[in-house]
Structure formats: structure tokens, C-alpha cells
Design an enzyme around this catalytic site. Structure first.
Site, short mmCIF file in Angstrom:
data_model
loop_
_atom_site.label_atom_id
_atom_site.label_comp_id
_atom_site.label_asym_id
_atom_site.label_seq_id
_atom_site.Cartn_x
_atom_site.Cartn_y
_atom_site.Cartn_z
N SER A 1 -11.30 4.53 4.68
CA SER A 1 -10.22 4.40 5.67
C SER A 1 -10.56 5.29 6.86
O SER A 1 -11.26 6.31 6.71
CB SER A 1 -8.90 4.88 5.07
OG SER A 1 -7.91 5.03 6.07
N TYR B 1 -4.05 11.48 0.65
CA TYR B 1 -4.62 10.14 0.88
C TYR B 1 -5.89 10.23 1.72
O TYR B 1 -6.95 9.74 1.33
CB TYR B 1 -3.60 9.22 1.55
CG TYR B 1 -4.21 7.87 1.86
CD1 TYR B 1 -4.61 7.02 0.83
CD2 TYR B 1 -4.45 7.46 3.18
CE1 TYR B 1 -5.21 5.79 1.10
CE2 TYR B 1 -5.05 6.24 3.44
CZ TYR B 1 -5.42 5.41 2.41
OH TYR B 1 -6.04 4.20 2.67
N1 LIG Z 1 -3.85 -1.68 4.77
C1 LIG Z 1 -4.36 -0.66 5.43
O1 LIG Z 1 -3.88 -0.27 6.51
C2 LIG Z 1 -5.58 0.03 4.90
C3 LIG Z 1 -5.93 0.02 3.56
N2 LIG Z 1 -7.04 0.69 3.14
C4 LIG Z 1 -7.49 0.67 1.76
O2 LIG Z 1 -7.76 -0.67 1.41
C5 LIG Z 1 -7.68 -0.82 0.00
C6 LIG Z 1 -6.85 -2.05 -0.30
O3 LIG Z 1 -5.55 -1.86 0.20
P1 LIG Z 1 -4.68 -3.03 0.84
O4 LIG Z 1 -5.27 -4.34 0.57
O5 LIG Z 1 -4.38 -2.64 2.23
O6 LIG Z 1 -3.32 -2.79 0.01
P2 LIG Z 1 -2.55 -3.67 -1.07
O7 LIG Z 1 -1.45 -2.81 -1.57
O8 LIG Z 1 -2.20 -4.99 -0.47
O9 LIG Z 1 -3.65 -3.89 -2.23
C7 LIG Z 1 -4.03 -2.82 -3.06
C8 LIG Z 1 -4.76 -3.37 -4.26
O10 LIG Z 1 -5.18 -2.27 -5.07
C9 LIG Z 1 -4.85 -2.54 -6.41
N3 LIG Z 1 -4.63 -1.31 -7.16
C10 LIG Z 1 -3.83 -0.26 -6.85
N4 LIG Z 1 -3.87 0.64 -7.83
C11 LIG Z 1 -4.71 0.16 -8.80
C12 LIG Z 1 -5.16 0.63 -10.05
N5 LIG Z 1 -4.75 1.80 -10.56
N6 LIG Z 1 -6.03 -0.13 -10.76
C13 LIG Z 1 -6.44 -1.31 -10.26
N7 LIG Z 1 -6.06 -1.82 -9.08
C14 LIG Z 1 -5.19 -1.08 -8.36
C15 LIG Z 1 -3.59 -3.40 -6.33
O11 LIG Z 1 -3.53 -4.24 -7.49
P3 LIG Z 1 -2.50 -4.08 -8.71
O12 LIG Z 1 -1.25 -3.45 -8.15
O13 LIG Z 1 -2.30 -5.48 -9.21
O14 LIG Z 1 -3.23 -3.22 -9.66
C16 LIG Z 1 -3.89 -4.26 -5.12
O15 LIG Z 1 -4.62 -5.40 -5.49
C17 LIG Z 1 -7.11 0.48 -0.53
O16 LIG Z 1 -8.17 1.25 -1.04
C18 LIG Z 1 -6.51 1.15 0.71
O17 LIG Z 1 -6.49 2.54 0.61
C19 LIG Z 1 -7.86 1.34 4.03
C20 LIG Z 1 -7.56 1.37 5.34
C21 LIG Z 1 -6.43 0.70 5.91
O1 LIG Z 2 -5.82 3.74 5.25
C1 LIG Z 2 -4.95 3.25 5.93
C2 LIG Z 2 -4.92 3.31 7.36
S1 LIG Z 2 -3.93 4.57 7.87
O2 LIG Z 2 -2.53 4.28 7.43
O3 LIG Z 2 -4.37 5.83 7.29
O4 LIG Z 2 -4.03 4.59 9.35
#
Ligand SMILES: NC(=O)C1=CN([C@@H]2O[C@H](COP(=O)(O)OP(=O)(O)OC[C@H]3O[C@@H](n4cnc5c(N)ncnc54)[C@H](OP(=O)(O)O)[C@@H]3O)[C@@H](O)[C@H]2O)C=CC1
Ligand SMILES: O=CCS(=O)(=O)O
Length: 252
Positions: free
Chosen positions: A139, A152
Site C-alpha cells: 500500500s 496498518y
Molecule cells: N482498497 C484500498 O484502498 C487498498 C487496499 N490495499 C490492500 O489490498 C488488499 C486487498 O484489499 P481490498 O481488495 O481493497 O479489500 P477487500 O476488503 O475488498 O478484500 C480483502 C480480501 O482479503 C481477505 N482476507 C481478509 N482477512 C483474511 C484472512 N485472515 N485470511 C484470508 N483472507 C482474508 C478477504 O476475504 P475473506 O473475508 O473472505 O477472508 C477479502 O477477500 C489488502 O491487502 C489491502 O490492505 C492496499 C492499498 C489500497
Molecule cells: O491501503 C490503503 C490505501 S490507504 O487507505 O492507506 O490510503
């Protein structure tokens, strides 16, 4: 090379979009996440196009991760791309106001979970050799501090440094490692971070143009399909309508 992607957190957001993007290109898929129903929906949507194996998996559970990898059916065992995407942010309040349990959950998922899956799949990826990839979803929070990011952002700093350090150890194996570091992207991320606050989700994304899950999936797919001699070390991706803020200063 038989192209097989192992995607964590495939039940939502970037992970689900990656499943669709890699399927479009004919990759076999190993899709994991905790929500079984969502995995079943995804399998149903994609299995007409490509071979799909699903595994209910909490990445925090190292024994379960190992068991899922060891039990992969032959057709899915030769994984060539690991998308370490599962992750979350919690507790957007200032550090001094949040529960320790939320810090632990972020560390256990974003750091330990990512390490668990990487460790379990490293031998396979090394065996597959040139052209294989580990794509870690970091991120912008991994190198840009902001209020409420506390643990985070620190977990995402781990993702960056772990990715770089892996590159050092994997030199000569042909395995590539990339930290894909998105900025503001509209997924379920903010709902999770705020404990299901739909108003907070809507307020964050309204009146601007965030990245979509598909935008990030396209970048991850790009990284995974570059010529085998190219390694993108880090990809920092923001929407055009997002930038950095000035330093905050405490005054009398
Ligand atoms: N959206 C944003 O602004 C940003 C997101 N990110 C990162 O991108 C990644 C994906 O997030 P995003 O798609 O945005 O968010 P979502 O919440 O839409 O998706 C998160 C995914 O992670 C899975 N997950 C969470 N905890 C667990 C666990 N303990 N075991 C297995 N799977 C898990 C969830 O599946 P389930 O609950 O079914 O287990 C879900 O599929 C993350 O690492 C997040 O930190 C990075 C930068 C920006
Ligand atoms: O990782 C997610 C993006 S932000 O919320 O930290 O800007």
C-alpha cells in the site's frame, strides 16, 4: 509453462478482480479466502472458462496454509504466480484510542499471513523457476504516514521490505517479487476498516475518482506476464485525483 495463479483474498476487491483477469487470459486458478459462499460463487462464474480450485483459508493459520498447499490437486500443484493479496485495515482512530486486538489482527493477517503463504509456496515457485512471480499487495501507506494508519501502514512497510529482501535471496532462481502498492481504491476495504460503516465508505469515495479493483488487477496481471527477465520491484499506483498532503504542525 503451465500458468497457475494462487490468489489469497479472492472473495472480494482486488483478489476477486484478479481471479477474473487471470481467468480471461486462460490461467488456472487457486482461489482462497474465508468466505466459502463467495468462493463457490466465483468458482461457478469462472470454471466454464478455466480450471478453478477453491480453498477456504484463513491466512493467519500457518498449519492450514501448509495443509492447503500440500493438498493441491496435481493440476494445480505447480503454482507459477502467488498473489499475496489477503489483508485488511482496522481501527482508523488515533493509535492511542484503538484496541490492541485490532493491531494484532492486522499484524497476524498482513504480516504473518503473507509470510505463511509465501513460506508454503516458495519451494514450488522455485521449482517452477524462470517466469514465476510473487506479487505482494502492499500500500502507499507502507511509505506515506498519515493519521490513523499506525499499525496498518507499518504492516505494509513490512510488505515492501520483505519483498525487496526476498528478491535478494531468490536471485538466480528466476522467481520474481513485486510489491504492488495501491492508493485510494474502492472495494470493501473501508467497510472493513470502519466496522461496516456505509456512510464512511460513501463519504471517502464520493466526489472523486478512486481506483477500481479492476484497475489494480490489471496492474497485477501486467506484472505477472512481463517477459521473464523483467522484475518490477515496486509499483506505486494512485488515482490521478489523489496526492500527498503537507506536513501537519502543532502550534501554540
Ligand atoms: N482498497 C484500498 O484502498 C487498498 C487496499 N490495499 C490492500 O489490498 C488488499 C486487498 O484489499 P481490498 O481488495 O481493497 O479489500 P477487500 O476488503 O475488498 O478484500 C480483502 C480480501 O482479503 C481477505 N482476507 C481478509 N482477512 C483474511 C484472512 N485472515 N485470511 C484470508 N483472507 C482474508 C478477504 O476475504 P475473506 O473475508 O473472505 O477472508 C477479502 O477477500 C489488502 O491487502 C489491502 O490492505 C492496499 C492499498 C489500497
Ligand atoms: O491501503 C490503503 C490505501 S490507504 O487507505 O492507506 O490510503
Amino acid at each position: 509453462m503451465n500458468r497457475i495463479a494462487f490468489i489469497t483474498g479472492a472473495t472480494s476487491g482486488f483478489g476477486r478482480a484478479c481471479a477474473h483477469r487471470f481467468a480471461e487470459a486462460g490461467w488456472s486458478l487457486v482461489l482462497s479466502g474465508r468466505r466459502e459462499e463467495r468462493l463457490a460463487e466465483l468458482r461457478e462464474a469462472l470454471e466454464d472458462k478455466v480450471p478453478v480450485h477453491t480453498a477456504v483459508l484463513d491466512v493467519r493459520d500457518d498449519a492450514a496454509v501448509k495443509a492447503v498447499v500440500e493438498a493441491l490437486p496435481d493440476a494445480f500443484a505447480g503454482v507459477t504466480c502467488l498473489v499475496n493479496n489477503a489483508g485488511l485495515a482496522l481501527a482508523p482512530q488515533p493509535a492511542q484510542q484503538v484496541d490492541l486486538a485490532d493491531w494484532h489482527t492486522m499484524i497476524d493477517t498482513n504480516v504473518r499471513g503473507l509470510a505463511n503463504v509465501t513460506h508454503a509456496l516458495l519451494p514450488t515457485l522455485i521449482e517452477q523457476g524462470a517466469g514465476t512471480s510473487i506479487i505482494n499487495v502492499g500500500s502507499v501507506a507502507g511509505d506515506t504516514p498519515y493519521p490513523g494508519s499506525h499499525v496498518y501502514g507499518a504492516t505494509k512497510a513490512f510488505v515492501k521490505q520483505f519483498s525487496y529482501n526476498l528478491r535478494c535471496d531468490l536471485l538466480g532462481t528466476g522467481v520474481r517479487v513485486t510489491d504492488v502498492a495501491p492508493g485510494l481504491a474502492e472495494t470493501e476495504f473501508t467497510l472493513v476498516r470502519t466496522g461496516g460503516n456505509q456512510d464512511a465508505h460513501d463519504a471517502l469515495y464520493q466526489g472523486t475518482t478512486p481506483l477500481s479493483a479492476e484497475d489494480i488487477a490489471e496492474q497485477i496481471f501486467y506484472v505477472a506476464t512481463l517477459p521473464v527477465h523483467i522484475n518490477i520491484n515496486r509499483m506505486d499506483v494512485m488515482p490521478v485525483r489523489q496526492a500527498w498532503a503537507p506536513f501537519a504542525i502543532d502550534r501554540d
